[in-house]
Design a protein around this motif. Structure first.
Motif, PDB file in Angstrom:
ATOM      1  N   HIS A 124      45.304  31.892  24.879  1.00 50.80           N
ATOM      2  CA  HIS A 124      46.509  32.757  25.161  1.00 50.80           C
ATOM      3  C   HIS A 124      45.890  33.767  25.996  1.00 50.80           C
ATOM      4  N   ASP A 125      46.796  34.440  26.634  1.00 49.80           N
ATOM      5  CA  ASP A 125      46.413  35.332  27.880  1.00 49.80           C
ATOM      6  C   ASP A 125      45.767  34.788  29.142  1.00 49.80           C
ATOM      7  N   SER A 126      46.287  33.744  29.316  1.00 46.63           N
ATOM      8  CA  SER A 126      45.698  33.055  30.405  1.00 46.63           C
ATOM      9  C   SER A 126      46.046  33.267  31.983  1.00 46.63           C
ATOM     10  N   GLU A 127      47.204  34.274  32.116  1.00 45.28           N
ATOM     11  CA  GLU A 127      47.466  34.626  33.483  1.00 45.28           C
ATOM     12  C   GLU A 127      46.303  35.056  34.404  1.00 45.28           C
ATOM     13  N   GLY A 128      46.437  34.712  35.433  1.00 45.01           N
ATOM     14  CA  GLY A 128      45.383  35.232  36.522  1.00 45.01           C
ATOM     15  C   GLY A 128      44.941  36.468  36.421  1.00 45.01           C
ATOM     16  N   ARG A 129      45.748  37.492  36.150  1.00 48.21           N
ATOM     17  CA  ARG A 129      45.304  38.947  36.310  1.00 48.21           C
ATOM     18  C   ARG A 129      44.470  39.170  35.045  1.00 48.21           C
ATOM     19  N   GLN A 130      44.375  38.080  34.018  1.00 44.18           N
ATOM     20  CA  GLN A 130      43.412  38.456  32.697  1.00 44.18           C
ATOM     21  C   GLN A 130      42.114  38.079  32.991  1.00 44.18           C
ATOM     22  N   ASN A 131      41.932  37.216  33.935  1.00 48.93           N
ATOM     23  CA  ASN A 131      40.611  36.530  34.017  1.00 48.93           C
ATOM     24  C   ASN A 131      39.354  37.593  34.150  1.00 48.93           C
ATOM     25  N   SER A 132      39.798  38.661  34.631  1.00 50.07           N
ATOM     26  CA  SER A 132      38.777  39.731  34.571  1.00 50.07           C
ATOM     27  C   SER A 132      38.237  40.080  32.937  1.00 50.07           C
ATOM     28  N   HIS A 133      39.070  39.992  32.228  1.00 47.54           N
ATOM     29  CA  HIS A 133      38.722  40.366  30.910  1.00 47.54           C
ATOM     30  C   HIS A 133      38.201  38.855  30.118  1.00 47.54           C
ATOM     31  N   TYR A 134      38.984  37.908  30.494  1.00 48.71           N
ATOM     32  CA  TYR A 134      38.597  36.574  29.544  1.00 48.71           C
ATOM     33  C   TYR A 134      37.621  35.712  30.104  1.00 48.71           C
ATOM     34  N   HIS A 135      37.585  35.705  31.686  1.00 43.96           N
ATOM     35  CA  HIS A 135      36.708  34.618  32.559  1.00 43.96           C
ATOM     36  C   HIS A 135      36.999  33.316  31.994  1.00 43.96           C
ATOM     37  N   TYR A 136      38.177  33.206  31.610  1.00 41.94           N
ATOM     38  CA  TYR A 136      38.528  31.531  31.509  1.00 41.94           C
ATOM     39  C   TYR A 136      38.199  30.594  32.798  1.00 41.94           C
ATOM     40  N   ASP A 137      38.059  31.314  33.888  1.00 40.51           N
ATOM     41  CA  ASP A 137      37.639  30.404  34.877  1.00 40.51           C
ATOM     42  C   ASP A 137      36.374  29.220  34.773  1.00 40.51           C
ATOM     43  N   LEU A 138      35.413  30.266  33.939  1.00 42.62           N
ATOM     44  CA  LEU A 138      34.393  29.625  33.580  1.00 42.62           C
ATOM     45  C   LEU A 138      34.249  28.410  32.676  1.00 42.62           C
ATOM     46  N   ILE A 139      35.435  28.217  31.817  1.00 37.95           N
ATOM     47  CA  ILE A 139      35.586  27.132  31.113  1.00 37.95           C
ATOM     48  C   ILE A 139      36.275  25.994  31.600  1.00 37.95           C
ATOM     49  N   TYR A 140      37.186  26.282  32.446  1.00 34.27           N
ATOM     50  CA  TYR A 140      38.167  25.320  33.053  1.00 34.27           C
ATOM     51  C   TYR A 140      37.225  24.034  33.407  1.00 34.27           C
ATOM     52  N   PRO A 141      36.217  24.071  34.214  1.00 32.94           N
ATOM     53  CA  PRO A 141      35.501  22.860  34.768  1.00 32.94           C
ATOM     54  C   PRO A 141      35.059  21.943  33.503  1.00 32.94           C
ATOM     55  N   LEU A 142      34.982  22.323  32.240  1.00 33.92           N
ATOM     56  CA  LEU A 142      34.841  21.380  31.062  1.00 33.92           C
ATOM     57  C   LEU A 142      35.593  20.482  30.778  1.00 33.92           C
ATOM     58  N   PHE A 143      36.907  20.567  31.233  1.00 29.68           N
ATOM     59  CA  PHE A 143      38.281  19.804  31.036  1.00 29.68           C
ATOM     60  C   PHE A 143      38.553  19.215  31.981  1.00 29.68           C
ATOM     61  N   LYS A 144      39.217  18.023  31.807  1.00 30.95           N
ATOM     62  CA  LYS A 144      39.825  16.917  32.637  1.00 30.95           C
ATOM     63  C   LYS A 144      41.422  17.672  33.129  1.00 30.95           C
ATOM     64  N   TYR A 145      42.004  18.092  31.915  1.00 29.01           N
ATOM     65  CA  TYR A 145      43.395  18.542  32.255  1.00 29.01           C
ATOM     66  C   TYR A 145      43.455  19.950  31.855  1.00 29.01           C
ATOM     67  N   ARG A 146      44.382  20.535  32.434  1.00 34.24           N
ATOM     68  CA  ARG A 146      44.641  22.104  32.081  1.00 34.24           C
ATOM     69  C   ARG A 146      46.108  22.443  32.765  1.00 34.24           C
ATOM     70  N   ALA A 147      46.962  22.888  31.631  1.00 30.67           N
ATOM     71  CA  ALA A 147      48.348  23.215  32.069  1.00 30.67           C
ATOM     72  C   ALA A 147      48.562  24.635  31.641  1.00 30.67           C
ATOM     73  N   GLU A 148      49.000  25.503  32.315  1.00 30.49           N
ATOM     74  CA  GLU A 148      49.439  26.649  32.152  1.00 30.49           C
ATOM     75  C   GLU A 148      50.921  26.708  31.841  1.00 30.49           C
ATOM     76  N   PHE A 149      51.409  27.474  30.776  1.00 26.15           N
ATOM     77  CA  PHE A 149      52.698  27.613  30.586  1.00 26.15           C
ATOM     78  C   PHE A 149      53.160  29.197  30.465  1.00 26.15           C
ATOM     79  N   ALA A 150      54.022  29.430  31.109  1.00 24.56           N
ATOM     80  CA  ALA A 150      54.671  30.776  31.139  1.00 24.56           C
ATOM     81  C   ALA A 150      56.074  31.106  30.840  1.00 24.56           C
ATOM     82  N   ILE A 151      56.173  32.308  30.003  1.00 24.43           N
ATOM     83  CA  ILE A 151      57.702  32.935  30.019  1.00 24.43           C
ATOM     84  C   ILE A 151      57.621  34.046  30.929  1.00 24.43           C
ATOM     85  N   ARG A 152      58.645  34.287  31.720  1.00 17.73           N
ATOM     86  CA  ARG A 152      58.673  35.412  32.450  1.00 17.73           C
ATOM     87  C   ARG A 152      58.172  36.761  31.880  1.00 17.73           C
TER      88      ARG A 152
END
Length: 169
Positions: A124-152
């Motif tokens: 959760h909380d995976s929108e790009g502006r949150q990356n400075s808090h969660y650093h999700y970009d560091l774990i994305y390469p561990l997975f073959k697939y990634r899909a982000e879902f957003a409600i405006r």
């Protein structure tokens, strides 16, 4: 609702509901929840009770633990943790895991712990502006697939998996 939640309540806390429903329907086996919530815990509890699936929830906030421990039953364990390293999440193969716990920097640590023993990981909380808090970009390469879902205008939710493209769920 307890006073501490009324002051902090934000509707975006529930923006992960559609994603949880999709992944639950596509997955099998036990469900893990890291960080309980007013939306995720009752929903996952009801889904798991209906399909006779085990749910294990971990929480580090005593107030949230006290609020949601009433959901504990033969299929649903809720465990209060002081140290996330002590959460026994490594020795089970999970059908799905929902990651929404604190502190923020702990999320990627636990995603790494789960990467090899979980079919679908929902963060959760995976929108790009949150990356400075969660650093999700560091774990994305561990997975073959990634899909982000957003409600405006609400927090985004991302599915990580090595099984099949989650955009087809």
């Amino acid at each position: 609702m307890p006073e501490f939640l009324i002051k902090k309540y934000n509707p975006s806390w529930g923006s992960h509901i559609p994603t949880l429903l999709k992944v639950f329907s596509a997955s099998v086996g036990p469900v893990l929840e890291l960080g309980t919530g007013l939306f995720s815990t009752p929903l996952l509890h009801a889904l798991c009770m209906d399909k006779n699936r085990t749910l294990v929830s971990y929480e580090s906030d005593p107030a949230f633990f006290a609020l949601l421990e009433k959901f504990v039953n033969e299929l649903h364990q809720i465990k209060l943790v002081e140290d996330w390293d002590s959460a026994d999440i490594d020795n089970i193969h999970w059908g799905m895991a929902f990651i929404d716990h604190k502190p923020e920097d702990r999320r990627i640590v636990d995603v790494k712990r789960l990467a090899g023993n979980c079919d679908y990981i929902i963060i959760h909380d995976s929108e790009g502006r949150q990356n400075s808090h969660y650093h999700y970009d560091l774990i994305y390469p561990l997975f073959k697939y990634r899909a982000e879902f957003a409600i405006r205008n609400y927090a985004h939710t991302t599915i990580l998996t090595n099984l099949k493209d989650p955009k087809k769920l």
